[in-house]
Write a protein that holds these residues in place. Structure first.
Motif, PDB file in Angstrom:
ATOM      1  N   ARG A   1       0.800  -1.229   0.000  1.00 42.45           N
ATOM      2  CA  ARG A   1       0.000   0.000   0.000  1.00 42.45           C
ATOM      3  C   ARG A   1       0.829   1.274   0.000  1.00 42.45           C
ATOM      4  O   ARG A   1       0.314   2.344  -0.342  1.00 42.45           O
ATOM      5  N   GLY A   2       2.073   1.202   0.418  1.00 46.10           N
ATOM      6  CA  GLY A   2       2.924   2.391   0.412  1.00 46.10           C
ATOM      7  C   GLY A   2       2.310   3.543   1.179  1.00 46.10           C
ATOM      8  O   GLY A   2       1.945   3.395   2.350  1.00 46.10           O
ATOM      9  N   PRO A   3       2.163   4.714   0.524  1.00 45.28           N
ATOM     10  CA  PRO A   3       1.637   5.888   1.236  1.00 45.28           C
ATOM     11  C   PRO A   3       0.160   5.771   1.590  1.00 45.28           C
ATOM     12  O   PRO A   3      -0.387   6.662   2.237  1.00 45.28           O
ATOM     13  N   ALA A   4      -0.485   4.679   1.207  1.00 48.46           N
ATOM     14  CA  ALA A   4      -1.890   4.462   1.562  1.00 48.46           C
ATOM     15  C   ALA A   4      -2.021   3.734   2.896  1.00 48.46           C
ATOM     16  O   ALA A   4      -3.109   3.304   3.263  1.00 48.46           O
ATOM     17  N   PHE A   5      -0.925   3.571   3.632  1.00 47.97           N
ATOM     18  CA  PHE A   5      -0.968   3.034   4.996  1.00 47.97           C
ATOM     19  C   PHE A   5      -0.176   4.006   5.862  1.00 47.97           C
ATOM     20  O   PHE A   5       1.045   3.979   5.903  1.00 47.97           O
ATOM     21  N   LEU A   6      -0.897   4.908   6.526  1.00 49.55           N
ATOM     22  CA  LEU A   6      -0.278   5.999   7.283  1.00 49.55           C
ATOM     23  C   LEU A   6      -0.303   5.729   8.778  1.00 49.55           C
ATOM     24  O   LEU A   6      -1.281   5.193   9.308  1.00 49.55           O
ATOM     25  N   LEU A   7       0.759   6.151   9.439  1.00 48.07           N
ATOM     26  CA  LEU A   7       0.850   6.077  10.899  1.00 48.07           C
ATOM     27  C   LEU A   7       0.906   7.482  11.470  1.00 48.07           C
ATOM     28  O   LEU A   7       1.459   8.392  10.855  1.00 48.07           O
ATOM     29  N   ALA A   8       0.371   7.618  12.671  1.00 45.44           N
ATOM     30  CA  ALA A   8       0.571   8.827  13.466  1.00 45.44           C
ATOM     31  C   ALA A   8       1.423   8.408  14.653  1.00 45.44           C
ATOM     32  O   ALA A   8       1.126   7.406  15.314  1.00 45.44           O
ATOM     33  N   GLU A   9       2.474   9.165  14.905  1.00 43.49           N
ATOM     34  CA  GLU A   9       3.319   8.847  16.050  1.00 43.49           C
ATOM     35  C   GLU A   9       3.754  10.120  16.743  1.00 43.49           C
ATOM     36  O   GLU A   9       3.746  11.204  16.161  1.00 43.49           O
ATOM     37  N   GLU A  10       4.118   9.940  18.000  1.00 45.25           N
ATOM     38  CA  GLU A  10       4.588  11.052  18.816  1.00 45.25           C
ATOM     39  C   GLU A  10       5.697  10.528  19.709  1.00 45.25           C
ATOM     40  O   GLU A  10       5.472   9.579  20.472  1.00 45.25           O
ATOM     41  N   GLU A  11       6.862  11.114  19.577  1.00 43.56           N
ATOM     42  CA  GLU A  11       8.026  10.703  20.366  1.00 43.56           C
ATOM     43  C   GLU A  11       8.253   9.201  20.274  1.00 43.56           C
ATOM     44  O   GLU A  11       8.518   8.523  21.270  1.00 43.56           O
ATOM     45  N   GLY A  12       8.101   8.650  19.065  1.00 41.44           N
ATOM     46  CA  GLY A  12       8.342   7.237  18.821  1.00 41.44           C
ATOM     47  C   GLY A  12       7.226   6.304  19.222  1.00 41.44           C
ATOM     48  O   GLY A  12       7.318   5.097  19.038  1.00 41.44           O
ATOM     49  N   ARG A  13       6.119   6.844  19.775  1.00 46.07           N
ATOM     50  CA  ARG A  13       4.963   6.024  20.181  1.00 46.07           C
ATOM     51  C   ARG A  13       3.907   6.059  19.093  1.00 46.07           C
ATOM     52  O   ARG A  13       3.560   7.125  18.589  1.00 46.07           O
ATOM     53  N   LEU A  14       3.353   4.904  18.766  1.00 46.87           N
ATOM     54  CA  LEU A  14       2.279   4.807  17.792  1.00 46.87           C
ATOM     55  C   LEU A  14       0.991   5.337  18.403  1.00 46.87           C
ATOM     56  O   LEU A  14       0.535   4.841  19.439  1.00 46.87           O
ATOM     57  N   LEU A  15       0.402   6.332  17.743  1.00 50.44           N
ATOM     58  CA  LEU A  15      -0.868   6.896  18.195  1.00 50.44           C
ATOM     59  C   LEU A  15      -2.047   6.310  17.434  1.00 50.44           C
ATOM     60  O   LEU A  15      -3.175   6.313  17.925  1.00 50.44           O
TER      61      LEU A  15
ATOM     62  N   THR B   1      -5.576   3.433   6.730  1.00 52.12           N
ATOM     63  CA  THR B   1      -5.187   2.853   5.448  1.00 52.12           C
ATOM     64  C   THR B   1      -6.412   2.747   4.551  1.00 52.12           C
ATOM     65  O   THR B   1      -7.543   2.742   5.034  1.00 52.12           O
ATOM     66  N   PHE B   2      -6.173   2.701   3.248  1.00 56.81           N
ATOM     67  CA  PHE B   2      -7.274   2.435   2.334  1.00 56.81           C
ATOM     68  C   PHE B   2      -6.913   1.318   1.389  1.00 56.81           C
ATOM     69  O   PHE B   2      -5.747   0.951   1.227  1.00 56.81           O
ATOM     70  N   PHE B   3      -7.954   0.775   0.764  1.00 57.05           N
ATOM     71  CA  PHE B   3      -7.832  -0.385  -0.116  1.00 57.05           C
ATOM     72  C   PHE B   3      -9.054  -0.393  -1.019  1.00 57.05           C
ATOM     73  O   PHE B   3     -10.002   0.399  -0.811  1.00 57.05           O
ATOM     74  N   ALA B   4      -9.065  -1.266  -1.999  1.00 58.67           N
ATOM     75  CA  ALA B   4     -10.179  -1.339  -2.942  1.00 58.67           C
ATOM     76  C   ALA B   4     -11.481  -1.649  -2.212  1.00 58.67           C
ATOM     77  O   ALA B   4     -11.524  -2.515  -1.344  1.00 58.67           O
ATOM     78  N   PHE B   5     -12.541  -0.940  -2.576  1.00 58.86           N
ATOM     79  CA  PHE B   5     -13.861  -1.200  -2.008  1.00 58.86           C
ATOM     80  C   PHE B   5     -14.410  -2.523  -2.519  1.00 58.86           C
ATOM     81  O   PHE B   5     -14.935  -3.322  -1.758  1.00 58.86           O
ATOM     82  N   ARG B   6     -14.285  -2.749  -3.783  1.00 62.43           N
ATOM     83  CA  ARG B   6     -14.688  -3.992  -4.444  1.00 62.43           C
ATOM     84  C   ARG B   6     -13.698  -4.252  -5.564  1.00 62.43           C
ATOM     85  O   ARG B   6     -13.029  -3.349  -6.045  1.00 62.43           O
ATOM     86  N   SER B   7     -13.636  -5.498  -6.005  1.00 67.30           N
ATOM     87  CA  SER B   7     -12.736  -5.809  -7.116  1.00 67.30           C
ATOM     88  C   SER B   7     -13.413  -5.435  -8.438  1.00 67.30           C
ATOM     89  O   SER B   7     -14.628  -5.265  -8.503  1.00 67.30           O
ATOM     90  N   GLY B   8     -12.629  -5.323  -9.464  1.00 65.38           N
ATOM     91  CA  GLY B   8     -13.144  -5.013 -10.793  1.00 65.38           C
ATOM     92  C   GLY B   8     -12.902  -3.571 -11.161  1.00 65.38           C
ATOM     93  O   GLY B   8     -12.876  -2.677 -10.312  1.00 65.38           O
ATOM     94  N   PRO B   9     -12.714  -3.320 -12.450  1.00 67.95           N
ATOM     95  CA  PRO B   9     -12.353  -1.974 -12.907  1.00 67.95           C
ATOM     96  C   PRO B   9     -13.436  -0.927 -12.659  1.00 67.95           C
ATOM     97  O   PRO B   9     -13.124   0.252 -12.505  1.00 67.95           O
ATOM     98  N   GLY B  10     -14.685  -1.317 -12.603  1.00 63.97           N
ATOM     99  CA  GLY B  10     -15.752  -0.353 -12.379  1.00 63.97           C
ATOM    100  C   GLY B  10     -15.717   0.282 -10.997  1.00 63.97           C
ATOM    101  O   GLY B  10     -16.286   1.353 -10.788  1.00 63.97           O
ATOM    102  N   TYR B  11     -15.052  -0.367 -10.054  1.00 66.95           N
ATOM    103  CA  TYR B  11     -14.958   0.143  -8.683  1.00 66.95           C
ATOM    104  C   TYR B  11     -13.599   0.796  -8.398  1.00 66.95           C
ATOM    105  O   TYR B  11     -13.333   1.168  -7.252  1.00 66.95           O
ATOM    106  N   ALA B  12     -12.767   0.940  -9.389  1.00 66.24           N
ATOM    107  CA  ALA B  12     -11.380   1.363  -9.173  1.00 66.24           C
ATOM    108  C   ALA B  12     -11.241   2.716  -8.481  1.00 66.24           C
ATOM    109  O   ALA B  12     -10.228   2.974  -7.846  1.00 66.24           O
ATOM    110  N   ARG B  13     -12.218   3.568  -8.606  1.00 64.97           N
ATOM    111  CA  ARG B  13     -12.107   4.910  -8.015  1.00 64.97           C
ATOM    112  C   ARG B  13     -12.893   5.056  -6.706  1.00 64.97           C
ATOM    113  O   ARG B  13     -13.068   6.165  -6.206  1.00 64.97           O
TER     114      ARG B  13
END
Length: 159
Positions: A46-60, A64-76
Motif C-alpha cells: 500500500r505504500g503511502p496508503a498506509f499511514l501512521l501517526a506517532e509522537e516521540e516514537g509512540r504509535l498513536l 489505510t485504504f484499499f479497494a472497495f470492491r474488485s473489478g475496474p468499475g470500482y477502481a475509483r
C-alpha cells in the motif's frame, strides 16, 4: 505528532494496537488476528496508503485504504480502516489521519471513500460524520461476533 507511511519495522506496534480491538470489541467483525508478517506485506503493497501517526516514537494510530470492491468499475471507490490508541482519542489525531488519507486517495485518482462502521460503534459513526461522511446504507445483522448479530453501517465521502 508526525504522520508518515508505515514501514516493516512498525508491524509489531501496529499488531499490538490492532489485535486487542479484534479480540475484545465489536468495532470490527473480524476475529482473525493481525501478524507482523502480514502487516509488513500490507505496508509494502500500500505504500503511502498506509499511514501512521506517532509522537516521540509512540504509535498513536493508523489509517489505510484499499479497494472497495474488485473489478475496474470500482477502481475509483476506496474503503478505509482507521484505529487510534486510547490515549490518542479526542486529540485530533483521527482527523489528521483521515485528512491525510483522503488527500492521498485523491492524489491517486479516487472519487469516493467508504467506511464500514459497526452499528455498535456510536463513536465511530460520530467521528465519520464529523469528517464529512454520510450514512448511505445500514445492513442489518450482516456481522456475527461474540455470539450475536450486528449491523454494518456504510458511510461515504466524495473526495
Amino acid at each position: 505528532m508526525i504522520l508518515r507511511p508505515a514501514q516493516a519495522a512498525d508491524a509489531e506496534a501496529v499488531a499490538a494496537l490492532w489485535n486487542p480491538v479484534i479480540d475484545g470489541t465489536a468495532v470490527t467483525f473480524t476475529t482473525t488476528r493481525k501478524t507482523p508478517e502480514g502487516l509488513a506485506a500490507d505496508f509494502a503493497a500500500r505504500g503511502p496508503a498506509f499511514l501512521l501517526a506517532e509522537e516521540e516514537g509512540r504509535l498513536l494510530g493508523f489509517a489505510t485504504f484499499f479497494a472497495f470492491r474488485s473489478g475496474p468499475g470500482y477502481a475509483r471507490t476506496l474503503e478505509h480502516t482507521i484505529l487510534l490508541a486510547p490515549e490518542a482519542q479526542g486529540r485530533g489525531v483521527g482527523r489528521a489521519l483521515m485528512t491525510a488519507l483522503c488527500a492521498e486517495a485523491r492524489a491517486q485518482g479516487a472519487h469516493s471513500m467508504m467506511a464500514g462502521v459497526s452499528g455498535e460503534n456510536p463513536a465511530g459513526l460520530a467521528f465519520h460524520a464529523a469528517c464529512g461522511f454520510r450514512e448511505v446504507a445500514r445492513l442489518p445483522e450482516v456481522g456475527f461476533k461474540f455470539g450475536r448479530w450486528m449491523d454494518l453501517v456504510l458511510m461515504q465521502k466524495f473526495l
